[in-house]
Design an enzyme around this catalytic site. Structure first.
Site, mmCIF file in Angstrom:
data_model
loop_
_atom_site.group_PDB
_atom_site.id
_atom_site.type_symbol
_atom_site.label_atom_id
_atom_site.label_comp_id
_atom_site.label_asym_id
_atom_site.label_seq_id
_atom_site.Cartn_x
_atom_site.Cartn_y
_atom_site.Cartn_z
ATOM 1 N N HIS A 135 0.886 -1.172 0.000
ATOM 2 C CA HIS A 135 0.000 0.000 0.000
ATOM 3 C C HIS A 135 0.916 1.212 0.000
ATOM 4 O O HIS A 135 1.859 1.285 0.787
ATOM 5 C CB HIS A 135 -0.890 0.027 1.249
ATOM 6 C CG HIS A 135 -1.530 1.372 1.483
ATOM 7 N ND1 HIS A 135 -2.657 1.785 0.800
ATOM 8 C CD2 HIS A 135 -1.184 2.395 2.307
ATOM 9 C CE1 HIS A 135 -2.983 3.012 1.211
ATOM 10 N NE2 HIS A 135 -2.106 3.400 2.124
ATOM 11 N N CYS A 190 -4.572 2.004 -4.556
ATOM 12 C CA CYS A 190 -3.743 3.097 -4.035
ATOM 13 C C CYS A 190 -2.441 3.262 -4.800
ATOM 14 O O CYS A 190 -1.929 4.383 -4.942
ATOM 15 C CB CYS A 190 -3.448 2.854 -2.554
ATOM 16 S SG CYS A 190 -2.625 1.264 -2.241
#
Length: 224
Positions: free
Chosen positions: A34, A104
């Site tokens: 992430h 993301c």
């Protein structure tokens, strides 16, 4: 003014991916990544609610596993936030998030290119989809929801204390000012040269007039 652009890298599996990935997919991967972009004293990322921001390192994930320096940008905060608002109403809007195809990391790549014309590490973008399609998938989605609880939509940020950055002039404004100042200096130099030349011609004319009068007086004297 230049602003530092950083990439915060987190492992959503907290180290588990490297241990269980050989069992799940037959090969080892180092993490389930992430990422977010940190600039102007804020951390920006993309989740199920769209584009969000928070204080750097303040999400449920804690401190990032790694911080990568992407470069610097001269884009002022106001231009950046307008750009983010545009993304949050289109490509990265509420409901467009997809853990496998539009996540993301795609958002971080978009911002990295916009801010300083660079890319995030390729291995992060190339995270194998087969890992996310395993039993880890639902657990990751739950973790991402916890992450979003400590953030806020980017549209709520414009009235924050960070709006002080809006006072910073844009590169275009600075360039225009520089051009105006250069033109002003050039005009002043030309005017000074014009005055100097005019004064030089005036002195020359006075000398000629003095010489003419002298010759005239001599001629009058000789005629007498």
């Amino acid at each position: 003014m230049a602003y530092k652009v950083e990439l915060y890298i987190y492992d959503l599996s907290q180290g588990m991916a490297s241990m269980i990935s050989p069992l799940l997919i037959g090969k080892r991967i180092d993490g389930i990544w992430h990422t977010s972009i940190v600039i102007y004293g804020r951390e920006y990322f993309f989740g199920s609610h769209g584009v969000e921001s928070c204080n750097p390192g303040s999400t449920a994930l804690g401190k990032p596993l790694k911080i990568a320096k992407l470069g610097e940008t001269q884009i002022p905060y106001t231009v950046f936030i307008d750009y983010l608002n545009g993304l949050s109403e289109s490509t990265f809007g509420d409901g467009t998030y997809d853990l496998l195809k539009h996540n993301c990391n795609n958002f971080s790549e978009e911002l990295a290119h916009f801010l300083c014309g660079t890319h995030i590490p390729k291995h992060i973008l190339d995270l194998p989809n087969e890992v996310l399609q395993t039993k880890l998938g639902p657990a990751l989605e739950k973790l991402l929801k916890q992450l979003e609880q400590s953030a806020r939509p980017v549209k709520d940020e414009q009235n924050s204390s960070l709006s002080r950055v809006a006072k910073d002039p844009s590169p275009e404004f600075l360039q225009l000012n520089s051009q105006i100042e250069e033109a002003r200096n050039t005009s002043q130099r030309i005017e000074e040269k014009r005055k100097a030349l005019k004064e030089k011609l005036a002195r020359k004319e006075r000398r000629k007039e003095k010489k003419r009068k002298k010759l005239l007086q001599q001629a009058l004297s000789e005629s007498e």
